[in-house]
Design a protein around this motif. Structure first.
Motif, PDB file in Angstrom:
ATOM      1  N   LEU A   1       0.852  -0.880   0.115  1.00  0.00           N
ATOM      2  CA  LEU A   1      -0.003  -0.385   0.366  1.00  0.00           C
ATOM      3  C   LEU A   1       0.756   1.107  -0.289  1.00  0.00           C
ATOM      4  N   LEU A   2       1.001   2.176  -0.967  1.00  0.00           N
ATOM      5  CA  LEU A   2       1.625   3.283  -1.234  1.00  0.00           C
ATOM      6  C   LEU A   2       0.264   4.079  -0.722  1.00  0.00           C
ATOM      7  N   PHE A   3       0.589   4.884   0.874  1.00  0.00           N
ATOM      8  CA  PHE A   3      -0.526   6.108   1.294  1.00  0.00           C
ATOM      9  C   PHE A   3       0.695   7.142   0.754  1.00  0.00           C
ATOM     10  N   LEU A   4       0.458   7.992   0.355  1.00  0.00           N
ATOM     11  CA  LEU A   4       0.078   9.790  -0.114  1.00  0.00           C
ATOM     12  C   LEU A   4       0.433  10.298   0.782  1.00  0.00           C
ATOM     13  N   SER A   5       1.081  11.908   1.703  1.00  0.00           N
ATOM     14  CA  SER A   5       0.356  12.464   2.516  1.00  0.00           C
ATOM     15  C   SER A   5       1.030  13.846   2.376  1.00  0.00           C
ATOM     16  N   ARG A   6       0.158  14.853   2.319  1.00  0.00           N
ATOM     17  CA  ARG A   6       0.624  15.710   2.733  1.00  0.00           C
ATOM     18  C   ARG A   6       0.905  16.751   3.782  1.00  0.00           C
ATOM     19  N   PRO A   7       1.582  17.725   4.433  1.00  0.00           N
ATOM     20  CA  PRO A   7       1.202  17.798   6.043  1.00  0.00           C
ATOM     21  C   PRO A   7       0.625  18.151   6.440  1.00  0.00           C
TER      22      PRO A   7
ATOM     23  N   GLU B   1      -0.666   1.059  11.269  1.00  0.00           N
ATOM     24  CA  GLU B   1      -1.389   0.042  11.788  1.00  0.00           C
ATOM     25  C   GLU B   1      -1.371  -1.660  10.793  1.00  0.00           C
ATOM     26  N   LEU B   2      -2.288  -0.970   8.977  1.00  0.00           N
ATOM     27  CA  LEU B   2      -1.833  -1.766   8.203  1.00  0.00           C
ATOM     28  C   LEU B   2      -0.397  -2.958   8.363  1.00  0.00           C
ATOM     29  N   GLY B   3       0.605  -1.968   8.450  1.00  0.00           N
ATOM     30  CA  GLY B   3       2.231  -2.775   8.586  1.00  0.00           C
ATOM     31  C   GLY B   3       2.213  -3.334   9.776  1.00  0.00           C
ATOM     32  N   GLU B   4       1.220  -3.359  11.417  1.00  0.00           N
ATOM     33  CA  GLU B   4       1.049  -3.957  11.991  1.00  0.00           C
ATOM     34  C   GLU B   4       0.868  -5.720  11.416  1.00  0.00           C
ATOM     35  N   ARG B   5       0.189  -5.796  10.915  1.00  0.00           N
ATOM     36  CA  ARG B   5      -1.124  -6.640   9.849  1.00  0.00           C
ATOM     37  C   ARG B   5       0.127  -7.473   8.897  1.00  0.00           C
TER      38      ARG B   5
ATOM     39  N   GLY C   1       6.564   2.881  12.569  1.00  0.00           N
ATOM     40  CA  GLY C   1       6.283   1.445  13.331  1.00  0.00           C
ATOM     41  C   GLY C   1       6.554   0.771  12.106  1.00  0.00           C
ATOM     42  N   PRO C   2       6.811  -0.764  12.649  1.00  0.00           N
ATOM     43  CA  PRO C   2       7.298  -2.150  11.682  1.00  0.00           C
ATOM     44  C   PRO C   2       6.285  -2.186  10.529  1.00  0.00           C
ATOM     45  N   GLY C   3       6.658  -2.648   9.391  1.00  0.00           N
ATOM     46  CA  GLY C   3       6.321  -2.724   7.680  1.00  0.00           C
ATOM     47  C   GLY C   3       6.274  -1.111   7.363  1.00  0.00           C
ATOM     48  N   VAL C   4       6.350  -0.529   8.094  1.00  0.00           N
ATOM     49  CA  VAL C   4       5.905   1.456   7.519  1.00  0.00           C
ATOM     50  C   VAL C   4       8.034   2.268   6.482  1.00  0.00           C
TER      51      VAL C   4
END
Length: 278
Positions: free
Chosen positions: A3-9, A23-27, A45-48
């Motif tokens: 999953l690619l999250f695209l974010s602007r602060p 949360e998705l990385g932990e899954r 976190g893990p997976g991110v």
């Protein structure tokens, strides 16, 4: 899934979807959290994995290893995310801090793409955070059309903070009824006085009043200083209104919890599959 999250602060360098990504990385999903913030230095976190794309999101297309199974955008990056998802021929989901539809009857986001409500996390480098001064009550003012109403509190004990961000210190929120503002008010459990102008703002204000956590000022012309001060002071101490605001705050927190939002993301992307982005 990748999953690619695209974010602007958001204001104050707040990343509304980072907790959801974690949360998705932990899954067990592989998550890439991409932002245009040059100061991004979070420890995810893990997976991110965190990636900076600079000023132009399309730079991500030059990173073959990023090709995802789906793109998750926040509302500020939906346009670019639609472009990227179309190029990669993958699904797109929008995740944001405005409220989603619910059986509770609160105002909700009307997004062209599948939309998931998520509670923003207090992450990122916040610059010059505002602090309450003393024990004076705080009135948070949000909305470009209600500036004239602020004058009613010039000679009072109220601390008036003009801002477009949520402040946990607020006792009452004075707003025009924009969805971002009323969503923040419900998340924080703050009573609201609403002075709407547009049809959309009027609809949101009516919803907030029906929920029992706000009062609507019919028009700026009708908002006499003395009446406005009396109304704001009443909402600050009215226990039925405050109790309702606290109850709704709990419902909102549950609806936008990272685990609930991640469940919804998986539900949308796995069963049934989303249509590909145009």
């Amino acid at each position: 899934m990748h999953l690619l999250f695209l974010s602007r602060p958001a204001s104050g360098h707040l990343y509304p979807t980072l907790r959801l990504a974690e949360e998705l990385g932990e899954r067990g999903h592989h998550v890439t959290f991409a932002s245009g913030d040059p100061y991004l230095d979070e420890l995810a976190g893990p997976g991110v994995r965190l990636v900076r794309f600079g000023k132009h999101e399309r730079r991500l297309l030059d990173m073959p290893a990023l090709a995802p199974d789906a793109v998750v955008a926040d509302p500020r990056t939906t346009g670019a995310a639609t472009d990227l998802a179309g190029t990669w021929d993958v699904p797109l989901v929008v995740a944001g801090q405005n409220l989603a539809e619910s059986p509770h009857g609160w105002p909700s986001e009307q997004a062209p793409e599948p939309y998931v409500f998520t509670i923003p996390g207090a992450r990122g480098k916040v610059h010059n955070p505002w602090r309450r001064h003393g024990r004076r009550p705080v009135l948070l003012v949000d909305g470009p059309s209600i500036g004239p109403l602020v004058r009613a509190f010039g000679d009072t004990d109220w601390q008036v903070v003009v801002s477009d961000t949520e402040l946990p210190h607020a006792d009452v929120l004075l707003t025009d009824g924009r969805l971002a503002a009323v969503s923040a008010g419900l998340r924080a459990g703050v009573p609201m006085v609403l002075a709407p102008k547009t049809a959309e703002e009027i609809a949101h204000a009516d919803r907030i009043a029906a929920l029992g956590v706000g009062k609507v000022v019919a028009s700026l012309a009708d908002a006499h200083a003395e009446d406005l001060r009396r109304l704001v002071e009443h909402l600050r101490v009215d226990e039925p209104t405050l109790a309702t605001a606290r109850r709704l705050r709990e419902l909102v927190a549950e609806a936008g919890a990272p685990a609930r939002a991640a469940d919804r993301i998986e539900e949308l992307l796995v069963a049934p599959p989303l249509a590909r982005a145009a």
